[in-house]
Scaffold this active site. Sequence first.
Site, PDB file in Angstrom:
ATOM      1  N   HIS A 196       0.816  -1.219   0.000  1.00 28.72           N
ATOM      2  CA  HIS A 196       0.000   0.000   0.000  1.00 28.72           C
ATOM      3  C   HIS A 196       0.847   1.266   0.000  1.00 28.72           C
ATOM      4  O   HIS A 196       0.322   2.364  -0.153  1.00 28.72           O
ATOM      5  CB  HIS A 196      -0.973   0.004   1.179  1.00 28.72           C
ATOM      6  CG  HIS A 196      -0.353   0.232   2.517  1.00 28.72           C
ATOM      7  ND1 HIS A 196       0.238  -0.763   3.241  1.00 28.72           N
ATOM      8  CD2 HIS A 196      -0.239   1.347   3.258  1.00 28.72           C
ATOM      9  CE1 HIS A 196       0.681  -0.270   4.376  1.00 28.72           C
ATOM     10  NE2 HIS A 196       0.426   1.005   4.412  1.00 28.72           N
ATOM     11  N   CYS A 320       1.318  16.057  19.754  1.00 31.36           N
ATOM     12  CA  CYS A 320      -0.079  16.417  19.999  1.00 31.36           C
ATOM     13  C   CYS A 320      -1.013  15.833  18.945  1.00 31.36           C
ATOM     14  O   CYS A 320      -2.224  16.013  19.036  1.00 31.36           O
ATOM     15  CB  CYS A 320      -0.223  17.932  20.041  1.00 31.36           C
ATOM     16  SG  CYS A 320       0.554  18.766  18.654  1.00 31.36           S
TER      17      CYS A 320
END
Length: 460
Positions: A196, A320
Site C-alpha cells: 500500500h 499532539c
Amino acid sequence: MPYFDAASAAPLHPVARQALLAALDEGWADPARLYREGRRARLLLDAAREAAAEAVGCRPDELVFTSSGTTAVHAGIAGALSGRRRVGRHLALSAVEHSSVLHSAAAHEAAGGSVTEVPVDRTGAMDPEVYGGALRADTALACLQSANHEVGTVQPVAEVAARCAEAGVPLLVDAAQSLGWGPVPGGWSLLTASAHKWGGPAGVGLLAVRKGVRFAPQGPAGERESGRAAGFENLPAIVAAAASLRAVRSEAAAESVRLRALVDRIRTVVAERVPDVEVVGDPERRLPHLVTFSCLYVDGETLLHELDRREFSVSSGSSCTSSTLVPSHVLKAMGVLSEGNVRVSLPTGTAGADVDRFLEVLPGVVAEVRERLGAPVSVPPSPGPAASLVVDALGRRCPIPVIELAKVIGEVAVGATVTVLADDEAARLDIPAWCEMRGQEYVGEEPADRGSAYVVRRLG
C-alpha cells in the site's frame, strides 16, 4: 481534495485496480491444488512472485508474500535472530527505524536479547562508520531502512551493508518507502516492503531472504510461502500488488523528476513565507515526493485540522497528533523541533496547481494558529535587567512551554538564564530545538519537584 499523505498509504494505482478485479475472477481457487482452477491460480501466483522478485532484485524462490509489511518485518527479524542464535542475541538498528522494527526489537529485548540503537545526525542520516562500530561479535542481525518514512532521508544502505559483510552480520532492509521508486542497493541479506506504500492494495507485504542466510521461521509451521508466511494467500491482492509495483517502477524515472521539482518548491517557499520554520531531513539524499517541516509556536493537531478544513490531507510527527502524546522517535533522534510538524508526501500524479494552492494557504493557517496560542511574533531585541527568570509551564502541553520561553527571553540580560518548568515530554526535545533555531544556549535539564527544569541562557 488534495491528498498529500502517500507515505502513509498511496492511492490505489489504476493498474492495481484492474489486476485486482481480473484476479477476483481468475484467481479465487487454491493455488496448492492440482485441478484446473488451482493450476490457473498457481500460474497467477508464480507470475506475481516473478514480477515482485524482479523489482526487488532477488530470485523468485527467495521472496514470499505476507499479510502486511509489518508482518514481513516481524517475521524477518524473528526468523533471522532465531537462525543465528548460536552467534549471539545482539540486534543492531538505527534510531529512526519504523515502529514495526522497534516493536520487534522491544520483544527481542524482553525475551533476554540485547539491542543497540545507532544514532543518526540532524538530517536523519546514518554514518556507516558509526553503524559499523555498533556491530559486535555476538551481533545476530542488523536493520536499516532504505529511506525514512517521516522525513524522507535516504540511508547509505550499500555502505552499511559493506560494514555488515565485513563483520559477517546479515542486514535486513525495510524498503517500504523506497521500493516503488527503484531497487535497493545490493549487499542486503533480507528485505521487507508493503504494497500500500506504492499504490497496491493494503494487506500485502514482501519478505525476501537471500539464499545462504540462516533463517528459522518462528511460530506454528505452515505449508504455504516456504513456511515463512502462514495462511491462505490473498491471491487477488498479491496479483494487484505485483502488477502495480511493475507499473509504478515504469513511471518512476519521469515522475521522480516531476515530484522532486514540486517538493523543491515546497522546501523553498515554506522557508520564505512562514517565519520560524525548520525544513528537516537531508536536502539532497531524500525521497523525491516527501518533505517535512516544523513550525515554532504551533500546535500540530490544530494545524492539521485547519489544513483539513481547507481540503488538504497531510500528516505529522507532532506529539499532539498522537494518542500517546509522545514526540516522534524519528524527530527526537534527529534533535529537531517536533511541534507544528507537517509531513507532505505527494502521490503519483499530484498536480502542480494543488501544491501552489497549498503554499498560498499554509502561511495564513500557521499565523492563525499562532495567534490563537498567543505566540510571540519575534523575540524582543532589547536586553532586560533580570539576572534570571523561572517560567512555570507545568501541566501545559507543547508548544506552550516554548511560547512562554520565547515571550520572556528578552526580559533577562545577555548571559542570564531562563528556567522552564514543564512536564510535557515534548519539551525535552522542543526547547533545545528552539535554542538551536533562535541562537540561544541550551544549558541542560535539571530535576524538579514535578517534571523537569530546562535551563536556557540568553546569548543575544
